[in-house]
Design an enzyme around this catalytic site. Structure first.
Site, PDB file in Angstrom:
ATOM      1  N   TYR B 114       3.118  -1.838 -11.120  1.00 43.04           N
ATOM      2  CA  TYR B 114       3.942  -2.913 -11.661  1.00 43.04           C
ATOM      3  C   TYR B 114       4.200  -2.699 -13.144  1.00 43.04           C
ATOM      4  O   TYR B 114       3.302  -2.264 -13.882  1.00 43.04           O
ATOM      5  CB  TYR B 114       3.214  -4.256 -11.525  1.00 43.04           C
ATOM      6  CG  TYR B 114       3.275  -4.877 -10.156  1.00 43.04           C
ATOM      7  CD1 TYR B 114       4.413  -5.544  -9.730  1.00 43.04           C
ATOM      8  CD2 TYR B 114       2.185  -4.828  -9.297  1.00 43.04           C
ATOM      9  CE1 TYR B 114       4.461  -6.152  -8.485  1.00 43.04           C
ATOM     10  CE2 TYR B 114       2.228  -5.425  -8.051  1.00 43.04           C
ATOM     11  CZ  TYR B 114       3.373  -6.092  -7.656  1.00 43.04           C
ATOM     12  OH  TYR B 114       3.411  -6.689  -6.420  1.00 43.04           O
ATOM     13  N   TYR B 153      -0.478  -0.499  -3.000  1.00 44.92           N
ATOM     14  CA  TYR B 153      -1.393  -0.272  -4.130  1.00 44.92           C
ATOM     15  C   TYR B 153      -2.774  -0.828  -3.823  1.00 44.92           C
ATOM     16  O   TYR B 153      -2.922  -1.770  -3.058  1.00 44.92           O
ATOM     17  CB  TYR B 153      -0.826  -0.849  -5.431  1.00 44.92           C
ATOM     18  CG  TYR B 153      -0.534  -2.337  -5.431  1.00 44.92           C
ATOM     19  CD1 TYR B 153      -1.541  -3.272  -5.679  1.00 44.92           C
ATOM     20  CD2 TYR B 153       0.761  -2.799  -5.215  1.00 44.92           C
ATOM     21  CE1 TYR B 153      -1.255  -4.629  -5.690  1.00 44.92           C
ATOM     22  CE2 TYR B 153       1.046  -4.165  -5.224  1.00 44.92           C
ATOM     23  CZ  TYR B 153       0.038  -5.066  -5.461  1.00 44.92           C
ATOM     24  OH  TYR B 153       0.315  -6.403  -5.474  1.00 44.92           O
ATOM     25  N   ARG B 163      -2.831  -3.315  -0.757  1.00 43.98           N
ATOM     26  CA  ARG B 163      -1.703  -4.167  -0.374  1.00 43.98           C
ATOM     27  C   ARG B 163      -0.697  -3.327   0.393  1.00 43.98           C
ATOM     28  O   ARG B 163      -0.358  -2.224  -0.039  1.00 43.98           O
ATOM     29  CB  ARG B 163      -0.984  -4.739  -1.611  1.00 43.98           C
ATOM     30  CG  ARG B 163      -1.712  -5.746  -2.461  1.00 43.98           C
ATOM     31  CD  ARG B 163      -2.266  -6.955  -1.768  1.00 43.98           C
ATOM     32  NE  ARG B 163      -1.493  -7.547  -0.682  1.00 43.98           N
ATOM     33  CZ  ARG B 163      -0.472  -8.378  -0.826  1.00 43.98           C
ATOM     34  NH1 ARG B 163      -0.055  -8.742  -2.005  1.00 43.98           N
ATOM     35  NH2 ARG B 163       0.147  -8.876   0.236  1.00 43.98           N
ATOM     36  N   HIS B 166       5.215  -4.525  -0.418  1.00 39.36           N
ATOM     37  CA  HIS B 166       5.711  -5.901  -0.346  1.00 39.36           C
ATOM     38  C   HIS B 166       6.582  -6.218  -1.543  1.00 39.36           C
ATOM     39  O   HIS B 166       6.467  -5.598  -2.600  1.00 39.36           O
ATOM     40  CB  HIS B 166       4.549  -6.903  -0.280  1.00 39.36           C
ATOM     41  CG  HIS B 166       3.700  -6.886  -1.508  1.00 39.36           C
ATOM     42  ND1 HIS B 166       2.714  -5.954  -1.709  1.00 39.36           N
ATOM     43  CD2 HIS B 166       3.722  -7.655  -2.626  1.00 39.36           C
ATOM     44  CE1 HIS B 166       2.141  -6.157  -2.887  1.00 39.36           C
ATOM     45  NE2 HIS B 166       2.735  -7.171  -3.466  1.00 39.36           N
ATOM     46  N   HIS B 168       7.666  -9.671  -3.729  1.00 37.23           N
ATOM     47  CA  HIS B 168       7.443 -11.108  -3.934  1.00 37.23           C
ATOM     48  C   HIS B 168       8.811 -11.797  -3.969  1.00 37.23           C
ATOM     49  O   HIS B 168       9.700 -11.363  -4.703  1.00 37.23           O
ATOM     50  CB  HIS B 168       6.709 -11.348  -5.250  1.00 37.23           C
ATOM     51  CG  HIS B 168       5.326 -10.757  -5.264  1.00 37.23           C
ATOM     52  ND1 HIS B 168       4.214 -11.471  -4.899  1.00 37.23           N
ATOM     53  CD2 HIS B 168       4.882  -9.515  -5.563  1.00 37.23           C
ATOM     54  CE1 HIS B 168       3.138 -10.701  -4.993  1.00 37.23           C
ATOM     55  NE2 HIS B 168       3.512  -9.504  -5.396  1.00 37.23           N
TER      56      HIS B 168
END
Ligand SMILES: [Fe+2]
Lengths: 215, 245
Positions: B114, B153, B163, B166, B168
């Protein structure tokens, strides 16, 4: 093909009710999407921020500040908060525009490496009527999102210097426990440049746990 | 002052949504209320209205993550990763389109990193990828983003938690009552059944509604795959029901 699920599998077309999309946590990086400055991203031309009222707005300028605590008493630094409030006349201004002197909607999040305090610059909302025509005390709806919060928590901030209005507010009185009702009252204190600042700490769990609503 | 009337909403099914306390997702343990939610049987203007963003000025690439953070020219500044389109409709529970509503999204880059001050994962940042998008649905409730498929990640929960890929997703809907933040997963991702956050959902059907489906027909040949993801916000009662009782 779409991935929708009907509430009642036996319903006929035309009479279908679908399941609401289920919530998932906003996660620790919610700021990338909804509070870019906190993530360290460059701002776009228009961002929804924590200044809901400019000096030109009608009403009493105020600041709302607070800290969110978890069940261990630790500060929830990665929280993200949305505010929704009426204008000084008690009317919700739905059409958000970045150059409005007042917007009913705002967003705030503490700095990534700061003390964990969130803040809104706004005006004191006016009282408005509930669905049955009873007067509600002035209040600001706050929605709380964070890592570890699976579905947004909705609370209301009421003003500590509105004792009489608070006592007769039908929504405050819907909270059965007077002790719990007090978790919804923000404390006035002197703020910057003569403004009143209201402090509203939110406790997610345990002693002094803030009231959260379902509606 | 006259008594305000606003459309009401179908009750939210709290057993369908994840519970606040879901111990498999460890951070929910200290961050979940222990007291019961206080139910408002008569929601007010506060809950039944909300912000609208029809008049918000969006940038030309706000919904195009391939373009909105690129450093160079059109030809040398594209992010690394599988080019995809994520599209779908925002509908309410009665199947009615939710037009002109703000849909926002954020995601990791193709390596699972991120662009956030706090993300320390060793996968590198992509100089041409920011990871944020927003758009407004059209009259029929359609929205569309262009991006790269995010990477999975690792994260500290169990000793070895990952995870699934995905995105958000955030949708405002017409009122505070319809406000929703969720996550989009990708059809066929083997990490979905292992994810503690996915497991906060009790019903496998709930996971299905959050799993975007590959739409080969709408994919662009020699360009990008398309994933369909419809979002359902709470059903808004029409006047007939609204006036009952
Ligand atoms: Fe994430």
């Amino acid at each position: 093909m779409s991935q929708l699920i009907p509430l009642d599998p036996a319903a006929t077309p035309g009479d279908l009710i679908y399941r609401e999309s289920p919530s998932q946590t906003a996660g620790p990086y919610v700021h990338i999407g909804l509070a870019l400055e906190v993530a360290g991203l460059p701002l776009r031309e228009v961002e929804i921020g924590n200044t809901m009222a400019t000096d030109q707005a009608d009403g009493t300028p105020i600041e709302l500040v607070g800290t969110v605590f978890d069940g261990n008493g630790d500060i929830v630094r990665d929280v993200f908060i949305e505010a929704w409030q009426a204008d000084a006349d008690g009317t919700y201004q739905s059409a958000w525009q970045h150059d409005n002197v007042f917007n009913s909607f705002g967003r705030a999040a503490p700095d990534a490496f700061g003390e964990g305090q969130w803040r809104f610059h706004t005006i004191k909302p006016g009282a408005c009527l509930d669905a049955r025509g009873q007067l509600m005390a002035p209040h600001v709806a706050l929605s709380v999102f964070a890592r570890g919060i699976n579905i947004a928590l909705h609370t209301r901030l009421y003003f500590g210097d509105e004792t009489r209005a608070n006592e007769s507010c039908p929504v405050l009185n819907a909270v059965e426990s007077p002790a719990r009702r007090r978790t919804l009252i923000a404390t006035p204190e002197p703020g910057d440049s003569g403004r009143i600042r209201y402090r509203f700490d939110i406790v997610l769990q345990g002693e002094g746990e803030t009231v959260f609503f379902d509606f | 002052m006259t008594r305000p009337t606003h459309p009401r909403y179908l009750q939210r099914d709290r057993r369908w949504h994840p519970p606040a306390y879901a111990p498999g997702y460890k951070t929910s343990v200290p961050r979940s209320p222990r007291q019961a939610l206080v139910s408002l049987q008569n929601p007010t203007a506060t809950e039944l209205t909300g912000p609208s963003f029809e008049r918000m000025t969006l940038g030309p690439h706000d919904n195009d993550l391939l373009m909105n953070f690129r450093q160079g020219t059109e030809h040398d500044g594209l992010p690394v990763g599988e080019r995809i389109m994520v599209f779908g409709r925002v509908l309410d529970q009665f199947g009615k389109p939710v037009p002109q509503t703000l849909v926002e999204m954020w995601q990791a880059n193709a390596g699972g990193r991120y662009r956030h001050k706090k993300d320390q994962y060793l996968a590198p940042l992509d100089p041409n990828f920011g990871g944020v998008g927003r758009t407004i649905t059209d009259e029929q409730g359609w929205y569309r983003f262009r991006t790269v498929r995010p990477g999975p990640y690792p994260w500290p929960n169990d000793v070895n938690s990952w995870r699934p890929a995905h995105i958000h997703m955030s949708v405002m809907g017409p009122a505070l009552s319809s406000r929703l933040i969720t996550q989009l997963y990708f059809e066929g991702d083997p990490l979905i059944p292992h994810c503690p956050i996915v497991h906060t959902l009790n019903d496998p059907d709930a996971v299905r509604t959050l799993t975007a489906k590959l739409d080969l027909a709408r994919s662009r040949p020699m360009d990008a795959l398309a994933y369909r993801f419809d979002i359902v916000t709470r059903g808004q009662f029409q006047t007939y029901f609204e006036n009952q009782g």
